[in-house]
Each structure stands twice: as C-alpha cells, then as structure tokens.
Scaffold this motif. Structure first.
Motif, mmCIF file in Angstrom:
data_model
loop_
_atom_site.group_PDB
_atom_site.id
_atom_site.type_symbol
_atom_site.label_atom_id
_atom_site.label_comp_id
_atom_site.label_asym_id
_atom_site.label_seq_id
_atom_site.Cartn_x
_atom_site.Cartn_y
_atom_site.Cartn_z
ATOM 1 N N VAL A 129 28.752 50.995 49.371
ATOM 2 C CA VAL A 129 27.849 50.240 50.239
ATOM 3 C C VAL A 129 27.851 50.883 51.616
ATOM 4 O O VAL A 129 28.911 51.204 52.163
ATOM 5 C CB VAL A 129 28.253 48.750 50.344
ATOM 6 N N CYS A 130 26.650 51.083 52.158
ATOM 7 C CA CYS A 130 26.487 51.632 53.500
ATOM 8 C C CYS A 130 25.640 50.668 54.316
ATOM 9 O O CYS A 130 24.796 49.959 53.771
ATOM 10 C CB CYS A 130 25.797 52.985 53.448
ATOM 11 N N GLY A 131 25.865 50.651 55.613
ATOM 12 C CA GLY A 131 25.074 49.783 56.452
ATOM 13 C C GLY A 131 25.353 50.033 57.916
ATOM 14 O O GLY A 131 25.961 51.047 58.279
ATOM 15 N N GLU A 132 24.907 49.092 58.734
ATOM 16 C CA GLU A 132 25.106 49.205 60.178
ATOM 17 C C GLU A 132 25.736 47.934 60.693
ATOM 18 O O GLU A 132 25.432 46.834 60.222
ATOM 19 C CB GLU A 132 23.761 49.430 60.874
ATOM 20 N N VAL A 133 26.622 48.105 61.668
ATOM 21 C CA VAL A 133 27.322 46.959 62.232
ATOM 22 C C VAL A 133 27.399 47.105 63.754
ATOM 23 O O VAL A 133 27.496 48.213 64.279
ATOM 24 C CB VAL A 133 28.735 46.830 61.613
ATOM 25 N N ASP A 134 27.327 45.988 64.430
ATOM 26 C CA ASP A 134 27.440 45.962 65.891
ATOM 27 C C ASP A 134 28.519 44.949 66.243
ATOM 28 O O ASP A 134 28.576 43.865 65.656
ATOM 29 C CB ASP A 134 26.098 45.552 66.510
ATOM 30 N N GLY A 135 29.371 45.317 67.159
ATOM 31 C CA GLY A 135 30.437 44.405 67.552
ATOM 32 C C GLY A 135 30.743 44.525 69.032
ATOM 33 O O GLY A 135 30.318 45.475 69.691
ATOM 34 N N ARG A 136 31.473 43.552 69.522
ATOM 35 C CA ARG A 136 31.846 43.566 70.931
ATOM 36 C C ARG A 136 33.051 44.472 71.144
ATOM 37 O O ARG A 136 33.943 44.551 70.301
ATOM 38 C CB ARG A 136 32.203 42.153 71.389
ATOM 39 N N ASN A 137 33.084 45.133 72.308
ATOM 40 C CA ASN A 137 34.243 45.959 72.660
ATOM 41 C C ASN A 137 35.249 45.097 73.416
ATOM 42 O O ASN A 137 35.083 43.875 73.514
ATOM 43 C CB ASN A 137 33.814 47.189 73.470
ATOM 44 N N GLY A 138 36.266 45.715 73.974
ATOM 45 C CA GLY A 138 37.308 44.987 74.698
ATOM 46 C C GLY A 138 36.788 44.194 75.884
ATOM 47 O O GLY A 138 37.388 43.197 76.294
ATOM 48 N N ASN A 139 35.635 44.611 76.436
ATOM 49 C CA ASN A 139 35.046 43.910 77.585
ATOM 50 C C ASN A 139 34.052 42.832 77.162
ATOM 51 O O ASN A 139 33.387 42.239 78.010
ATOM 52 C CB ASN A 139 34.319 44.911 78.499
ATOM 53 N N GLY A 140 33.936 42.609 75.846
ATOM 54 C CA GLY A 140 33.033 41.579 75.357
ATOM 55 C C GLY A 140 31.580 41.999 75.291
ATOM 56 O O GLY A 140 30.695 41.168 75.118
ATOM 57 N N LEU A 141 31.319 43.297 75.433
ATOM 58 C CA LEU A 141 29.943 43.800 75.383
ATOM 59 C C LEU A 141 29.645 44.396 74.009
ATOM 60 O O LEU A 141 30.509 45.044 73.409
ATOM 61 C CB LEU A 141 29.726 44.889 76.441
ATOM 62 N N TYR A 142 28.431 44.171 73.512
ATOM 63 C CA TYR A 142 28.042 44.791 72.243
ATOM 64 C C TYR A 142 27.871 46.295 72.463
ATOM 65 O O TYR A 142 27.304 46.716 73.459
ATOM 66 C CB TYR A 142 26.747 44.169 71.710
ATOM 67 N N VAL A 143 28.377 47.086 71.517
ATOM 68 C CA VAL A 143 28.369 48.546 71.680
ATOM 69 C C VAL A 143 27.174 49.207 71.009
ATOM 70 O O VAL A 143 26.942 50.400 71.177
ATOM 71 C CB VAL A 143 29.678 49.163 71.143
ATOM 72 N N GLY A 144 26.407 48.448 70.223
ATOM 73 C CA GLY A 144 25.267 49.026 69.516
ATOM 74 C C GLY A 144 25.594 49.262 68.055
ATOM 75 O O GLY A 144 26.764 49.339 67.669
#
Length: 102
Positions: free
Chosen positions: A45-60
C-alpha cells in the motif's frame, strides 16, 4: 458488500500503522491511498500522509509505503518508509512503482 468491509479494514490498518510513526498521531491527515497485490499475494500500500511537527505545524503531504500483513479479518500494516527528504521521496515512489502501485 463483503469487499467494502475488507476495504474499510485495510484503510483502518493503514491509518493505525502509519499514525504510530507520526509525532502527533491524532492529528495525522491522509491523502490518496492505493494498493496492489503481487504474484506472491503480498499487498503493498502506498499513499500520502501529513502530520504535525514538533512545533505543531503541518509539514505537508509525504509519500509512504508499506506492506499489509496479518489476515483479511485482522490486517496489520507494516510501514516500510515515510519520506522526509527528497531522496527518500524518490525511493518511496520507485518502490511503489516496482510493486505495481499507482
């Protein structure tokens, strides 16, 4: 349909598997997701994920790749990689292509 139940289980397994690797699992956002079964019956399975970094900002959105283990009733998604750098991104994309995904 039966197929839909399996799809939902697979989606849940992928979300759980990828979220474990994120700094803030609860705020993880998922983009496209697709899978392919090879001749040995292994599902990649392949896909895309976006998550927050240590500063709480989404990284893309970042591409990920992994393999579905377990059983259809109780699938387990094992993450092979989540790309952070451009080089990793290229590696994930080529792994997905080789596996017949996308």
């Amino acid at each position: 349909s039966h197929h839909f139940a399996d799809e939902r289980r697979v989606f849940g397994a992928v979300v759980a598997g990828v979220s474990k690797w994120m700094k803030a699992p609860a705020s993880t956002r998922f983009g496209i997701m697709s899978g392919a079964r090879n001749s040995r019956g292994m599902i990649t399975v392949c896909g895309e994920v976006d998550g927050r970094n240590g500063n709480g900002l989404y990284v893309g959105m970042r591409p990920y790749v992994g393999v579905l283990m377990g059983t259809p009733a109780s699938p387990d998604f094992v993450v092979v990689g989540i790309a952070a750098s451009e080089r990793e991104r290229a590696e994930v994309v080529s792994l997905c292509r080789e596996s017949g995904v996308g």
